[in-house]
Design a protein around this motif. Structure first.
Motif, short mmCIF file in Angstrom:
data_model
loop_
_atom_site.label_atom_id
_atom_site.label_comp_id
_atom_site.label_asym_id
_atom_site.label_seq_id
_atom_site.Cartn_x
_atom_site.Cartn_y
_atom_site.Cartn_z
N UNK A 69 37.61 49.61 44.30
CA UNK A 69 38.16 48.33 44.73
C UNK A 69 39.05 47.76 43.63
N UNK A 71 39.97 45.42 40.94
CA UNK A 71 39.03 44.59 40.19
C UNK A 71 39.66 43.25 39.83
N UNK A 72 40.65 43.31 39.02
CA UNK A 72 41.34 42.09 38.63
C UNK A 72 42.81 42.35 38.83
N UNK A 73 43.48 41.45 39.47
CA UNK A 73 44.89 41.67 39.67
C UNK A 73 45.61 40.34 39.56
N UNK A 74 46.03 40.02 38.37
CA UNK A 74 46.69 38.74 38.19
C UNK A 74 47.60 38.83 36.98
N UNK A 77 47.46 41.29 33.82
CA UNK A 77 46.19 42.02 33.83
C UNK A 77 45.94 42.57 35.22
N UNK A 81 39.12 49.55 39.89
CA UNK A 81 37.98 50.36 39.51
C UNK A 81 37.99 51.60 40.39
N UNK A 141 37.60 50.68 31.16
CA UNK A 141 36.70 49.57 31.46
C UNK A 141 35.46 50.06 32.19
N UNK A 144 33.25 51.97 30.06
CA UNK A 144 32.45 51.10 29.20
C UNK A 144 31.22 50.59 29.96
N UNK A 145 31.37 50.40 31.27
CA UNK A 145 30.22 50.01 32.08
C UNK A 145 29.11 51.04 31.92
#
Lengths: 645, 488
Positions: A69, A71-74, A77, A81, A141, A144-145
Motif C-alpha cells: 500500500x 505509505x506516505x505520499x506528500x 516524501x 510499502x 523503511x 527497518x520494520x
C-alpha cells in the motif's frame, strides 16, 4: 494476485497469525497444540516460499515486486510499502521458513513441560514474521520494520527464563549493543533519503551506480549501514552481545542467534551491494572487519568451556567469513555461506540442545565426554556438522568456505595487497576452526566419560521429534554445497541465479586453473592440519598437551582467549570507567572483571540518571531557581554575544 | 480616534463557543442534578458538536477560504483547525478515562467535566491566536482549570501538592511570558503577529535586542507548559501527584496547545529576531532530549517514567518547531495526533491498574499482566512500542516525519542527538513489556473494569495502529499545496 509468486507474501502474515493465536489464546490450549499451530504457520510459509522459488526458476527475470500500500505520499516524501521476491530474497525466505520449521518441530520436544510453552511459540512465530519482512522488504523503511522486529523478539526470547538474573542482564546487553547498530541504520536511512530522495532499495541501488565512484556521501552511507550490520551480525567491535545471548533457550540460539537473524547484516550488505561496490573504502572496511572478527572469534573459541559459547564464537567467526565475502564484492558467495551455514550451524546448536536436554542442563564440556555411545543420532549428526563447518572436502561448508577464500584472493575491490593478507587470515582461521570444532566434538561426544553420577543415570537419546530434525539438517549439511561448486571447473548454479538480483560491478582476477586448484589444495590442507591437531591433542593424548597452557606466555594467551579477547573488560575501561586506569588492561582480564564490567555499564548509565534525579528535589523553590537560572543564562548569553541580527 | 468595532466571524468562533456554552450549561445543570453521568455525556456531546463545526471550517479552509475574527487575531487556518481536532480528541479521551475512575476514587463531582471543557476551550484559543494578548488569554483560561483539576484529590497530600506546585510555578512561567510580550510590544509597538513582523522588518528598526529578549522570555513561558529542560521540573511531580486522568489530559491537551502557539510564533516572529533566539531553542532541545530520556531510564514507577517520557517527547516536538515551515508544522501536528492517542492510551491503562489512591504503578505490578489481563497487556504493549518508535506504529511515523523535517531544515547534528536518544529510550519503554510478558505475577492484579475506559483504550489502540500502518490519509489531509498557517 495472478502471479503465483505473490502468494509468498502471505508467509509473514501466516506467521503473525500463528503468533497472535498462541499469544492471545495459548494459555487455553493444551500442549503440544501451540507447537503444532506454530509449526503449521511456518510450514505453510515454507511451502509458499518454495512454490515461489520453483515459479521463479523458469523466468528470465526472477523478480516480482508487490506493492502492499502507499505509505506516505506528500510533497518530497513519497513512499510505498512493498515486498520484492527475487532470487536473493526467495533463498532467504526458504531458509528462514525451512530451518525455522525444523526448529519449531524440535522445540515441541525441547520445551516439553515448560510453563511458557505457548508464549515461547508465540515469540518464535513473531520472530519468523519479522525476519520475513526484513528479507522481503523493498524499501529500507520496511526493512527497518523487520530489523527492529527481530531485535525486540530476540530481546524477549533471550530473557525467556527470566528467573535467572544473568539472563535478564544478557538480554539487556544484547538489546543495548543492538541499539548502537540501529542508530547506524536510522542515520543511514535519513542520509539515503537526503542523497537519493527515495528509500526504495532498487531505486537507491540504481542511483548509486550512476553516482561518482567512491563519493563521500556514498562512503558515509555504506559505513553507517556497516555499523548497523556489525550490530546485528555481532561483528567487531559490537560482537560482545552474542555469547551472552546464549542464555536463551537453545532452539532460540539455533534459529535466531546462529541461522537467521545474525545474518541480517550480511543480507543488508548484499541487498545494498551497489552502495558498497561503488565505495572501495567502505567495502575494504567490511572485509577487514570480517577478517579480524573471524580470527579473533576463532581464537576465543579455542579455550571456551561452555558447549554453547564455543558455538556462539564459531557463529561470530563464520559471520566474519560472510562479511569478508560481501566486503570483497563476492555478494553471492556471502549468501552461499549463509545458506550452508544455516544448516550446519543450526544442526550444531540443536545437537548441543539435545545434549543439554539429556544431561539436565549441564553445559560444561569438561563434564561431558563419550556421549556419542549413548546418543547415537545426536553424536553422529554432530560429527557431520563439525566436519561441514570445518570445511572437510565434499561437505557443504567446504564449497562455501572455499568460495570465500578464492574470492578474497582474487578480488580487485581491495586496494594493494590487502586481499592477500585477508586471505591468509582466513586460511589460518580455517585451521583454528577445524581445531576448535573437533575439540568440541571430542570433549562432548568422544573419549572418556566425565559425567556426574546423577546426570549419568538420566542420560538418554532425545525423542524422535527432536532427532528427526537433526537428521534432516544433517542431510542438507552434506549436500547443500553442491549448488555452488567452484566456478572455474564445474557448473555453478547459484552464482548466476543470485547475480540476477545483485547488480554490482566488481572485478575478479581470473587466474590459471592450476592456481585455483592450488588454492583448493591449501584449504584442504588447512582443514587437515586443524583436524589432525585436534585428533592428536584430544583423541590420542586425551588433552594432556594442554598442561603447558597453564603458565607463562602460553598461559596468558589462554586466559586472554578465555576472557573473550578482553572486549568486555576493554569496554569497561575505555567507555565505562576511564578513571580506573588500565589496571585490568587487555591481558589480565578474568571472569570476575567481565562480570563487574557488565554491571558497571548499567551502573554508570544509571548513575547519570540518578544524578539528574537528585536535581529533582521536590522543592518548588529549587525548581523556580532552576527556571530562573535557565533564563538568566540565556539572557547573559544574549548580552554577551550582542545581537547579531 | 474613531471607535472601531471588531469584525467577528461567528463560524470561526463556533467550536470555541460550543465548548464554552456546554461548560456553562453543564455547570448550571450540576447545581440541580449531581449525576455525573449526565454531565459527562453532555461534555462529550459538546466536544462532538464542536468537532462538527471544526470539520466544517476545516473543509472550508482546505478549499482555500481563510476565516478569521478580530482582524486576523483569531485565525481559523488549517493549522489551527488541525490542532483543534487533536485537542478535542485528547479532551474526549480524558473524559472517557475519568468517568469510572472518579467513581472508584470517590472523587465524583460533576464540576470536573465543565472544568475540562473550559481548559480545552483555552487550548483552542491558543492554537488560533494570531496575537500575543489572545495567546495569553487562552493560556490562562486553559491553565487555571488545569490547576484546579490537578488538585482534585483534595484529601491526598500529593495531589494537593501537585496542584499547588503547578500553580506557583505556572504563575512564575506566566510572568516570563507576560514580560516577554511586554518587551516585544515595547520594541515594536504591536501585539499581533503580522504587525510585529512588519515592525521588526521596518526600515531603521533599532530595538532588536529588546525584541530578542522578549522572544526568549516567551520561549521560556511556553517552554514551561510543554516541559522543555530546564523548565520541566514540575512535570514529574505534578504528573505523579495529579489524578491519572488529569495527567493524561495535561500530557496531551496542554502540550498540544502550547506547541500550537509556539509553532506559530516561531514560524512568524523568530526568523526576524537575533540568531540567539533560535540558538537558545537548539540548546533547550538538546538538553531536553538528553535529560528526559536518561532520567526516564532509572524510574521504577511507570507514571513517573511516562512523565519523563513526556519531557523527552517535548524535545522531539520542539525539533519540529525548530524546523518551522510547512514540513515541520505538518510533522508536529502529525506527531501530536499520534502522541495524544498513545499517551492518553497508556495513562488509561494505568488507571485500571492502580488502586483507588493512584498507588501501584511500579514496574512490579506489571509482572505477568499478559496472563492475568491479556487484552490490557496487549494494549499497553502497543502504546509503549509506539512511544518507543517501533515501526508500523503511529509514534514511529511521527519520529520519521519530525526527523526528516529537521534534516531538511539543516539541523543535522541535533537530529543525530534525537536519533541516538530515541534509541536509548527503547530500553525504558520495553522494560514494562518484558515484565508483562515474561515475568510471573508478584501481586494479585486488580480486576478493575470500566466500560468508558475500555472505549478510550479501544479508540487509542485503533488509532495508534491505523495511523502507523496507513499514515498517508491524515498526513495528506494536512494540506498539500498551501501553507498551513495563514499569512506565512
Amino acid at each position: 494476485m495472478n502471479d503465483i509468486v505473490t502468494w509468498a507474501a502471505l508467509a509473514p502474515v501466516l506467521a503473525l497469525l500463528g503468533s497472535l493465536i498462541n499469544g492471545l489464546f495459548g494459555r487455553r490450549l493444551k500442549e503440544p497444540l501451540p507447537g503444532i499451530i506454530g509449526s503449521v504457520a511456518v510450514g505453510a510459509g515454507f511451502v509458499l516460499s518454495f512454490i515461489a522459488f520453483i515459479a521463479l526458476l523458469g523466468r528470465t527475470e526472477p523478480s516480482v515486486s508487490l506493492v502492499l500500500w502507499p505509505y506516505l505520499n506528500a510533497g518530497s516524501f513519497s513512499l510505498e510499502l512493498g515486498f520484492v521476491i527475487d532470487s536473493l530474497s526467495v533463498i532467504m525466505m526458504m531458509i528462514v521458513t525451512g530451518v525455522g520449521l525444523l526448529i519449531h518441530i524440535y522445540s515441541i520436544g525441547y520445551m516439553h513441560g515448560d510453563s511458557g510453552f505457548s508464549r515461547y511459540f508465540a515469540g518464535l512465530n513473531l520472530f519468523i514474521a519479522a525476519m520475513l519482512i526484513l528479507v522481503m522488504a523493498d524499501s529500507f523503511l520496511l526493512m527497518f520494520v523487520g530489523w527492529e522486529g527481530v531485535g525486540v523478539v530476540s530481546y524477549l526470547l533471550i530473557g525467556f527464563w527470566y528467573r535467572e538474573r544473568l539472563n535478564a542482564d544478557a538480554a539487556r546487553k544484547a538489546f543495548i549493543v543492538n541499539r548502537i547498530g540501529d542508530v547506524g541504520f536510522l542515520l543511514a536511512m535519513f542520509l539515503i533519503f537526503k542523497t537519493f530522495g527515495t528509500l526504495n532499495i532498487a531505486e537507491v541501488n540504481e542511483a548509486a551506480l550512476s553516482l561518482v565512484f567512491g563519493s563521500a556521501a556514498l562512503s558515509l552511507i555504506a559505513l553507517l549501514l556497516l555499523l548497523a550490520a556489525t550490530g546485528k551480525s555481532a561483528q567487531l567491535p559490537l560482537q560482545v552481545w552474542l555469547p551472552d545471548a546464549m542464555a536463551g533457550p537453545t532452539p532460540v540460539s539455533a534459529l535466531i542467534h546462529a541461522a537467521t537473524m545474525v545474518t541480517a547484516g550480511v543480507y543488508l550488505i548484499a541487498r545494498a551491494a551497489p552502495l558498497f561496490a561503488q565505495s572501495p573504502a567502505a567495502a575494504a572496511t567490511v572485509a577487514w572487519v570480517g577478517a579480524l572478527t573471524a580470527i579473533i572469534a576463532a581464537f576465543v573459541a579455542l579455550s571456551q568451556k561452555d558447549i554453547k559459547k564455543i558455538l556462539a564464537y564459531s557463529t561470530i567467526s563464520q559471520l566474519g567469513y560472510m562479511f569478508v565475502a560481501v566486503g570483497v564484492g563476492a555478494y553471492w558467495v556471502g549468501i552461499f555461506h549463509f545458506f550452508t551455514n544455516a544448516f550446519f550451524k543450526a544442526l550444531l546448536f540443536l545437537t548441543a540442545g539435545s545434549v543439554i536436554h539429556a544431561l539436565g542442563g549441564e553445559q560444561n564440556i569438561d563434564k561431558m565426554g563419550g556421549l556419542g555411545k549413548s546418543m547415537k543420532i545426536t553424536g553422529g549428526t554432530a560429527l557431520i556438522a563439525a566436519l561441514a563447518i570445518s570445511g572437510a572436502p565434499f561437505l557443504s561448508g567446504f564449497f562455501s568456505k572455499d568460495a570465500i577464500l578464492s574470492a578474497s584472493f582474487n578480488s580487485e575491490l581491495i586496494a594493494g595487497y590487502g586481499n592477500y593478507v585477508i586471505y591468509a587470515i582466513l586460511l589460518l582461521t580455517a585451521v583454528m576452526t577445524a581445531f576448535y570444532m573437533f575439540r568440541w566434538y571430542y570433549r562432548v561426544f568422544a573419549g572418556s566419560e566425565r559425567l556426574d553420577k546423577e546426570t549419568k543415570v538420566r542420560l538418554h537419546e532425545s525423542p524422535s521429534i527432536m532427532t528427526v530434525p537433526l537428521l534432516i539438517l544433517a542431510f542438507f549439511s552434506v549436500v547443500a554445497g553442491y549448488i555452488g561448486l567452484p566456478e572455474f571447473a564445474f557448473p555453478n548454479w547459484l552464482a548466476p541465479w543470485l547475480e540476477q538480483s545483485i547488480e554490482a560491478p566488481v572485478n575478479f582476477v581470473h587466474r590459471a586453473v592450476l592456481t585455483e586448484w592450488l588454492l583448493i589444495g591449501l584449504s584442504v590442507l588447512a582443514v587437515a592440519v586443524g583436524l589432525g591437531l585436534a585428533y592428536w591433542v584430544y583423541h590420542l593424548k586425551n588433552a594432556a598437551p594442554l598442561a603447558r597452557f597453564n603458565q607463562g606466555f602460553l598461559g596468558a594467551l589462554n586466559r586472554f582467549s578465555q576472557s573473550g579477547a578482553g572486549f568486555d573488560g576493554l569496554y569497561r575501561n575505555v567507555f565505562i570507567n576511564p578513571g580506573e586506569g588500565t589496571a585490568g588492561g587487555l591481558a589480565a582480564v578474568d571472569k570476575e572483571v567481565i562480570d563487574r564490567g557488565i554491571r558497571a555499564g548499567f551502573v554508570s548509565v544509571g548513575l547519570l540518571g540518578r544524578l539528574l534525579g537528585l536535581w529533582q528535589s521536590g522543592y518548588v523553590r529549587i525548581y523556580a531557581l532552576a527556571m530562573l537560572a535557565g533564563i538568566a543564562i540565556l539572557v547573559i548569553l544574549l548580552a554577551v554575544t550582542g545581537v547579531m541580527a | 480616534m474613531p471607535l472601531v468595532l471588531p469584525d467577528i466571524d461567528w463560524l470561526t468562533l463556533a467550536p470555541l463557543l460550543v465548548l464554552l456554552s456546554t461548560a456553562s450549561l453543564a455547570a448550571l445543570y450540576a447545581l440541580y442534578n449531581r449525576s455525573s453521568k449526565a454531565v459527562a455525556l453532555l461534555a462529550l456531546l459538546g466536544l462532538a458538536v464542536a468537532a462538527i463545526f471544526n470539520l466544517q471550517l476545516f473543509v472550508a479552509s482546505r478549499a482555500g477560504e481563510l476565516r478569521s475574527s478580530f482582524g486576523l487575531r483569531y485565525l481559523a487556518d488549517q493549522g489551527a483547525l488541525a490542532f483543534n481536532f487533536v485537542i478535542l480528541l485528547g479532551a474526549a479521551l480524558a473524559i472517557l478515562i475519568s468517568y469510572d475512575y472518579l467513581k472508584r476514587a470517590e472523587l465524583e463531582q460533576p464540576e470536573y467535566y465543565p472544568l475540562m471543557l473550559l481548559s480545552a476551550s483555552g487550548a483552542m484559543v491558543m492554537a488560533a491566536a494570531g496575537d500575543l494578548i489572545i495567546l495569553l488569554l487562552g493560556l490562562e483560561i486553559m491553565s487555571l482549570a488545569v490547576y484546579v483539576l490537578s488538585a482534585w484529590r483534595q484529601q491526598a497530600r500529593e495531589s494537593a501538592e501537585a496542584g499547588m506546585k503547578y500553580f506557583l510555578l505556572g504563575a512564575f512561567a506566566s510572568a516570563f511570558l507576560i514580560y516577554g510580550i511586554a518587551l516585544i510590544y515595547g520594541a515594536t509597538g504591536f501585539f499581533s503577529y503580522p504587525q510585529i513582523v512588519a515592525g521588526l522588518l521596518a526600515e531603521g528598526f533599532e530595538q532588536i535586542f529588546l525584541a530578542t529578549l522578549g522572544g526568549i522570555m516567551i520561549l521560556a513561558g511556553l517552554g514551561f507548559k510543554v516541559a522543555l529542560v530546564p523548565f520541566h521540573q514540575w512535570a514529574p511531580d505534578v504528573y505523579t501527584g495529579a489524578p491519572t486522568p488529569v495527567t493524561a489530559f495535561m500530557s496531551v491537551v496542554v502540550k498540544t496547545a502550547a506547541f500550537a502557539a509556539l509553532l506559530r510564533i516561531f514560524a512568524f516572529i523568530y526568523p526576524e529576531l537575533g540568531v540567539l533566539a533560535v540558538q537558545s531553542l537548539v540548546v533547550l532541545i538538546a538538553l531536553t532530549l538528553i535529560v528526559g530520556n536518561f532520567t526516564a531510564l532509572v524510574q521504577r514507577g511507570i507514571k513517573r517514567m511516562l512523565a519523563y517520557s513526556a519531557v523527552a517527547h517535548a524535545g522531539y516536538l520542539a525539533l519540529a518547531v525548530l524546523a518551522a515551515g510547512n514540513l515541520g508544522m505538518r510533522a508536529a501536528i502529525w506527531y501530536l495526533t499520534a502522541y495524544t492517542l498513545m499517551n492518553a492510551g497508556a495513562f488509561a491503562v494505568l488507571t485500571l491498574l492502580s488502586d483507588r489512591n493512584d498507588h501501584g504503578d511500579d514496574l512490579e505490578r506489571f509482572a505477568g499482566l499478559a496472563r492475568s489481563r491479556p487484552y490490557l497487556a496487549a494494549a499497553m504493549t502497543v502504546f509503549l512500542l509506539s512511544l518507543a518508535g517501533i515501526p508500523l506504529l503511529a509514534g514511529f511515523v511521527g519520529k520519521i516525519l519530525v526527523f526528516s523535517a529537521a534534516i531538511e531544515a539543516g539541523y543535522v547534528s541535533l537530529t543525530v542527538i534525537a536519533i541516538i536518544t530515541s534509541v536509548v529510550a527503547m530500553v525504558y519503554y520495553l522494560r514494562p513489556v518484558m515484565y508483562m510478558y515474561f515475568r510471573e505475577p508478584e501481586y494479585e492484579p486488580l480486576q478493575t473494569n470500566s466500560r468508558s475506559t475500555h472505549i478510550a483504550i479501544g479508540i487509542a489502540v485503533f488509532g495508534t495502529v491505523l495511523l502507523g500502518i496507513f499514515p498517508g490519509w491524515w498526513y495528506s489531509l494536512l494540506d498539500l499545496g498551501q501553507s498551513l498557517l495563514a499569512g506565512l
